[in-house]
Design an enzyme around this catalytic site. Structure first.
Site, PDB file in Angstrom:
ATOM      1  N   HIS A  25       3.851  26.639  38.224  1.00 24.25           N
ATOM      2  CA  HIS A  25       4.193  25.250  38.179  1.00 24.25           C
ATOM      3  C   HIS A  25       5.410  24.901  39.236  1.00 24.25           C
ATOM      4  O   HIS A  25       6.250  25.717  39.170  1.00 24.25           O
ATOM      5  CB  HIS A  25       4.945  25.117  36.578  1.00 24.25           C
ATOM      6  CG  HIS A  25       5.032  23.594  36.482  1.00 24.25           C
ATOM      7  ND1 HIS A  25       3.994  22.738  36.105  1.00 24.25           N
ATOM      8  CD2 HIS A  25       6.240  22.811  36.206  1.00 24.25           C
ATOM      9  CE1 HIS A  25       4.387  21.411  35.950  1.00 24.25           C
ATOM     10  NE2 HIS A  25       5.788  21.562  36.049  1.00 24.25           N
ATOM     11  N   ILE A  76      -7.028  25.187  29.708  1.00 26.02           N
ATOM     12  CA  ILE A  76      -7.856  26.536  29.339  1.00 26.02           C
ATOM     13  C   ILE A  76      -7.958  26.449  27.964  1.00 26.02           C
ATOM     14  O   ILE A  76      -7.090  26.127  27.052  1.00 26.02           O
ATOM     15  CB  ILE A  76      -7.084  27.740  29.657  1.00 26.02           C
ATOM     16  CG1 ILE A  76      -6.640  27.603  31.385  1.00 26.02           C
ATOM     17  CG2 ILE A  76      -8.072  28.867  29.345  1.00 26.02           C
ATOM     18  CD1 ILE A  76      -7.805  27.737  32.298  1.00 26.02           C
TER      19      ILE A  76
HETATM   20  C1  GRF Z   1       1.205  24.016  43.345  1.00 19.32           C
HETATM   21  O1  GRF Z   1       2.217  23.233  43.528  1.00 19.32           O
HETATM   22  C2  GRF Z   1       1.281  24.651  41.970  1.00 19.32           C
HETATM   23  O2  GRF Z   1       2.352  24.928  41.480  1.00 19.32           O
HETATM   24  C3  GRF Z   1       0.562  23.513  41.169  1.00 19.32           C
HETATM   25  O3  GRF Z   1      -0.399  23.318  41.847  1.00 19.32           O
HETATM   26  C4  GRF Z   1      -0.360  23.041  43.406  1.00 19.32           C
HETATM   27  C5  GRF Z   1      -1.525  23.845  44.125  1.00 19.32           C
HETATM   28  O4  GRF Z   1      -1.362  23.980  45.383  1.00 19.32           O
HETATM   29  N1  GRF Z   1       0.195  24.144  39.994  1.00 19.32           N
HETATM   30  P1  GRF Z   1      -2.376  24.859  46.209  1.00 19.32           P
HETATM   31  O5  GRF Z   1      -3.660  24.376  45.879  1.00 19.32           O
HETATM   32  O6  GRF Z   1      -2.242  26.136  45.720  1.00 19.32           O
HETATM   33  O7  GRF Z   1      -1.868  24.735  47.684  1.00 19.32           O
END
Ligand code: GRF
Length: 192
Positions: free
Chosen positions: A106, A90
């Site tokens: 995360h 961003i």
């Molecule tokens: C998740 O593991 C999140 O922590 C990371 O990216 C992944 C996204 O998964 N930042 P989704 O698209 O919500 O299934």
């Protein structure tokens, strides 16, 4: 009614968890829109299914990205911006414009296993290779540095000796789907 804007680049299962929480009134807010940087992703399908507006942004450079984001966010005027698996940085101008209003999820226990290059299965692979006994997920505020903003909440899960990155990812994701909506709910309640 409070307004959320969600950013996603993938399957959107966390986005779905937010949709569900707004539908069942656990989160008292509307999702004003979804911002994506790729067209054919699960998150877009989920938005269409629930009549949530989608903005596809494919800027040529950071400056253009800033301008596109500024325009879109001005239009949707969010109380909270949620990065739910958004794999693009961003721009700083946007972060400064929405202080303490952008959060990210995360899939590790930050500050470990965060920063540039730590995304998707790479995170879980690194956790397993380091023979950690636990991992988890973190929701944090977004600042100018990748995965470095203040931590809001974390949930731990055990790492089993037999885990593959895929198996660990699944265990962590299950917790993400609970943690992210609960943090959104708390933030919106605090800012009432
Ligand atoms: C998740 O593991 C999140 O922590 C990371 O990216 C992944 C996204 O998964 N930042 P989704 O698209 O919500 O299934």
């Amino acid at each position: 009614m409070k307004k959320l804007v969600i950013f996603a680049s993938g399957s959107g299962s966390n986005f779905q968890a937010i949709i569900n929480a707004t539908k069942n009134q656990d989160i008292h807010a509307v999702i004003a829109g979804l911002i994506v940087n790729k067209k054919n992703i699960g998150a877009v399908e989920r938005a269409q299914k629930h009549d949530i507006p989608v903005a596809l942004l494919t800027p040529d450079d950071t400056h253009q990205f800033e301008q596109q984001l500024e325009k879109q966010l001005h239009k949707w005027n969010p109380d909270l911006i949620v990065l739910a698996g958004f794999l693009k940085k961003i721009p700083e101008r946007i972060i400064r414009k929405y202080p303490d209003k952008i959060i990210n999820i995360h899939p590790a226990l930050l500050p470990k296993y965060g920063g540039k290059g730590f995304y998707g299965l790479r995170v879980h692979k690194a956790v397993i290779e380091a023979e950690e006994s636990e991992s988890g997920c973190t929701v944090h505020y977004v600042n100018e540095e990748y995965d470095k903003g203040d931590i809001i909440a974390q949930k731990k899960v055990p790492v089993q000796p037999s885990d593959t990155p895929e198996i660990l990812a699944k265990r962590v994701l299950k917790e993400e789907h609970k943690l992210l909506p609960s943090v959104i709910k708390n933030i919106l309640n605090q800012n009432n």
